[in-house]
Design an enzyme around this catalytic site. Structure first.
Site, PDB file in Angstrom:
ATOM      1  CG  ASP A  26      39.849  34.264  41.493  1.00  0.00           C
ATOM      2  OD1 ASP A  26      40.746  33.641  42.088  1.00  0.00           O
ATOM      3  OD2 ASP A  26      39.910  35.472  41.247  1.00  0.00           O
ATOM      4  CG  PHE A  53      37.089  38.435  37.101  1.00  0.00           C
ATOM      5  CD1 PHE A  53      37.462  37.573  36.082  1.00  0.00           C
ATOM      6  CD2 PHE A  53      36.683  37.906  38.306  1.00  0.00           C
ATOM      7  CE1 PHE A  53      37.390  36.204  36.268  1.00  0.00           C
ATOM      8  CE2 PHE A  53      36.617  36.537  38.496  1.00  0.00           C
ATOM      9  CZ  PHE A  53      36.980  35.690  37.468  1.00  0.00           C
ATOM     10  CB  SER A 100      40.078  48.396  39.129  1.00  0.00           C
ATOM     11  OG  SER A 100      41.406  48.059  38.771  1.00  0.00           O
ATOM     12  CB  VAL A 101      35.937  47.140  42.775  1.00  0.00           C
ATOM     13  CG1 VAL A 101      34.529  47.457  43.266  1.00  0.00           C
ATOM     14  CG2 VAL A 101      35.995  45.727  42.219  1.00  0.00           C
TER      15      VAL A 101
END
Length: 854
Positions: free
Chosen positions: A668, A546, A548-549
């Site tokens: 997921d 979903f 980038s972090v």
């Protein structure tokens, strides 16, 4: 001469004393100390040992307590927290007889109080004892009766009755020679706490009800205005009452599993609730599936009911659920002429021209007395000057950002001026509003709430004040003229002040992150604030399906670390309003095994961000498959840690499937989406995001390595997706936790495909050789073989081809907890096919990539 040996079972001196009595009465210090010392010496000389029983010959006095046999609960004298600071209260220096948790829980947490409305001044000269008539009584320092069980037990009963404290927290008055002959028990007379095993309901024969009543404030356990009780009309639902008369929240009727208004109760793998209704009584009771869990339900001082569970690893009570969800929905929670704002601290504030009616109670969280006027109203004049608002009479002040109270009275008025006059000539009218008519409010104004940003088309509320509390009109004109004729020097000074003010506002805004997070609210942040907190997104923690972090650190005193996710691939049909609504829905989901969403950002340029709690131990894949393949402690994850991580992830998924208003399918599940906090507690991440980005994973599969290894067969075959798809993914995850390696294992040479671990695991489970499946880095003697066999069987059931053959997440949790047994599963056909079909090439490519990267 025999020496007295001090035993751990001897007298306990003020185990539950929150605030030292001696510090508030220096003149009594010596006397009280001498009494306590004498009590201890007498106890030592007589070799009296603390027990769980109060009999005719053993009273509770001073520092002596009684402790349940298992050591779970203790009874004795105590002082409430914050009592000493409440100098305005007559109970500020009082002591109470109560029951509190003896072990594990700190600080001292009372669950029941005998004399909550009648404290004693000196516990050393007061006593809780069995009276001559067999009742358990509390006698104060003046030898007066303060409290009694007040039951009829027969003549000469003092020699035949005893009071025993049980490990359930129940104080029982019974016959000495008959454990089953119960005359009275504390669980039939609860205070503010509902413990497991106790009843909350109505005795249809006597009409007596078991009702929870909140403390008056944090320093005074006297009965407050908020109470929880079963519907007196006989339905199977609970009401919270204000002042015993006004119901402001209902649980909804019991449907055999949960209350209709409390969907959070579906996390019943912890709690077992039961409703009983017959000719004699109607009541609810509940128990805990795991007796080691410490949990309680409390009616708080602020009028909410809260279910709390003690978490030893965090050394604190964790909120499971609360009702009403919004504190400001509690009736008259701030009292009269006060505004409720959940985003401020304190959450209650007096209107302009008013001050707290009882400052001492206000500081301790009791706002029910509300606010009173600084200056009384002139009121009574019906002259023309009164109608026009002459400076010597009452006037009206616009109160912005406050929702008007409910239930106004309407009068005919053709304009705002006429509406104002109608209120001004009525001495009982305290406010008016003119919009779709003239609305007047008489008497006290209660249930005022600060409006949110979304509130649109709200009425302007005009509050009636004495002219002395209004700014003088002539003074305003003077200030305006002075400003108009100011010199250039004054203008420069104003510019300088404006510059300083801007800097102060920026500094205040920089602390907004920390302040909002501490309040526990979901916050809509500015993009510039998020960018500053993440240093322009410079420290990347990782990426997933979903987006980038990035790691961020909030400015201000707290400096809390957060993880900021940049969402990618959002649905093209999702507008800003729909996005905010979806995120707010995710933000209301709270569970100990789910990553907490703290805030979000929806920018005009289309950038959308989510702000989460930062997990210092990262994701599970790093702990299992990273270079060190270890936890933050530097050691390989132990079997015990792995099993708790698997159980925690399963509980989080169960809550998503059954504990929310709508079932949330994660879509997921993989090690990258299981995060670990500083205590290695598993937190499921990225839940609810599948709905935001849609469930078309075709693009994701080509960019995120390993995701395809966790997809259930129905994803590939195009069948409808249910919660069983998450169960399949969890099974794959569980196999990797057991083995400490990716399911698609590569050989040491050539980068060629070696073996497909799930197929090997399924066969070995059938053969009963699960020890060989354990991570090679772990000693087989370290692992609990029953847990290992249970985990492998559960995993193989989860990855069955047909979703009907897979267990639910509730069954998975119960199996891992050992509540239910697990049969040997068959070998799924799809696992055999994986070694022969096109999927083989995918794993071969993956192995090559892994080999080259190493």
């Amino acid at each position: 001469m025999k020496r007295a040996i001090l035993s751990p079972h001897l007298v306990h001196l003020h185990i539950c004393t929150f605030s030292p009595h001696l510090s508030h009465a220096p003149s009594m210090a010596s006397a009280v100390q001498v009494q306590l010392v004498v009590t201890a010496i007498l106890c030592l000389s007589r070799r009296c040992f603390a027990s769980d029983t109060i009999s005719a010959s053993s009273a509770v006095s001073g520092g002596r307590t009684v402790v349940s046999k298992g050591g779970s609960f203790e009874l004795g004298f105590f002082r409430p927290p914050g009592a000493s600071s409440n100098a305005s209260s007559s109970r500020s220096s009082g002591y109470y007889v109560g029951i509190w948790y003896k072990k594990d829980v700190s600080p001292c947490t009372p669950v029941w109080i005998a004399n909550r409305a009648a404290p004693v001044a000196d516990p050393a000269s007061s006593r809780l004892a069995i009276a001559a008539d067999g009742n358990l009584v509390l006698i104060n320092e003046a030898n007066a009766l303060v409290w009694s069980t007040n039951v009829t037990s027969g003549a000469g009963a003092s020699n035949g009755t005893v009071a025993v404290i049980l490990d359930t927290g129940n104080l029982v008055l019974r016959r000495k020679d008959d454990d089953e002959f119960v005359l009275w028990q504390s669980m039939d007379h609860p205070t503010d706490t509902w413990l497991p095993g106790s009843r909350l309901g109505l005795n249809k024969v006597t009409g007596e009800a078991q009702v929870l009543t909140a403390w008056k404030n944090s320093g005074d356990p006297a009965p407050g205005v908020f109470s929880l009780g079963i519907d007196p009309a006989g339905t199977s639902q609970y009401f919270i009452f204000w002042n015993r008369t006004v119901p402001y929240w209902a649980s909804g009727e019991w449907n055999g599993n949960i209350f209709a208004g409390i969907p959070e109760m579906t996390s019943h793998y912890i709690y077992n609730f039961e409703f009983v209704s017959d000719a004699n009584a109607s009541y609810f009771t509940y128990s805990l599936q795991d007796p080691a869990i410490i949990s309680r339900l409390v009616v708080s001082v602020s009028g909410q009911i809260t279910q709390l569970t003690w978490v030893p690893s965090a050394d604190e009570w964790i909120l499971i659920w609360s009702e009403p969800h919004r504190l400001c929905d509690v009736h008259a929670v701030c009292g009269a002429f006060a505004v409720c704002d959940e985003k401020s601290e304190p959450f209650c504030s007096c209107l302009s021209g008013f001050r707290a009616a009882s400052p001492g109670d206000w500081d301790l969280g009791d706002h029910t007395k509300g606010c009173r006027r600084n200056t009384p109203l002139q009121c009574g004049s019906t002259s023309t000057s009164a109608a026009t608002g002459d400076k010597d009479d009452d006037d009206f002040l616009l109160i912005p950002g406050v929702s008007p109270p409910k239930n106004p009275s309407f009068v005919r008025a053709s304009s705002d001026r006429h509406c104002r006059s109608a209120c001004l000539i009525d001495c009982n009218c305290n406010a008016y509003s003119y919009g779709d008519g003239c609305a007047l409010w008489h008497g006290d104004l209660v249930n005022l709430q600060r409006q949110t940003d979304e509130a649109a088309g709200a009425r302007n509320l005009y509050l009636r004040l004495s002219a002395m509390d209004m700014a003088s009109k002539s003074t305003k004109k003077t200030i305006a003229l002075a400003c108009a004729g100011a010199s250039a020097a004054l203008i420069l000074a104003l510019f300088a002040m404006a510059f300083v003010l801007v800097r102060m506002l920026r500094k205040r805004r920089s602390m907004r992150f920390t302040q909002e997070l501490e309040r526990g609210n979901l916050v809509a942040f500015r993009y510039s604030d998020v960018r500053r907190a993440t240093k322009n997104f410079s420290e990347k923690l990782g990426g997933g399906s979903f987006g980038s972090v990035y790691k961020g650190k909030l400015p201000g005193g707290g400096g809390s670390a957060v993880a900021v996710k940049k969402l990618e691939g959002l649905r093209s049909d999702m507008g800003d309003k729909q996005f905010r609504n979806e995120v707010r829905t995710i933000g209301t989901i709270h569970h100990v095994n789910l990553v907490r969403l703290r805030g979000f950002c929806s920018c005009s340029g289309g950038e959308r961000l989510l702000v989460y709690d930062y997990m210092p131990n990262g994701s599970l894949d790093k702990a299992l498959f990273g270079k060190s393949s270890s936890s933050a402690t530097g050691a390989v994850l132990s079997w015990g840690a792995r099993y708790q991580i698997a159980l925690g992830a399963a509980r989080g998924l169960l809550y998503l499937h059954q504990g929310c208003r709508d079932c949330i399918i994660h879509c997921d599940i993989k090690p990258e989406n299981i995060l670990l906090d500083d205590a290695l507690v598993a937190k499921v991440a990225d839940f609810g995001l599948a709905k935001l980005v849609g469930r078309d994973f075709s693009r994701v599969l080509t960019t995120v390595r390993g995701t395809i290894g966790y997809l259930a067969p129905e994803w590939i075959s195009g069948l409808p997706i249910t919660a069983k798809a998450d169960v399949y993914s969890f099974g794959m995850l569980l196999l990797e936790i057991v083995s400490g390696r990716r399911n698609a294992r590569c050989s040491a040479a050539g980068g060629a495909y070696s073996e497909y671990f799930p197929l090997v695991a399924a066969r070995k489970v059938r053969e009963g050789e699960v020890v060989g499946l354990l991570d090679e880095r772990l000693d087989s003697g370290e692992a609990d073989l029953q847990e290992l066999d249970r985990a492998c069987r559960v995993a193989c059931w989860c990855v069955q081809d047909e979703e009907a053959n897979r267990p639910t997440m509730e069954q998975v949790v119960q199996a891992l907890e050992g509540v239910i047994t697990v049969d040997v599963p068959p070998v799924p056909v799809s696992l055999k096919v994986f070694t022969d079909d096109a999927s083989y090439s995918y794993f071969s490519d993956e192995c090559s990539q892994l080999k080259s990267s190493s």
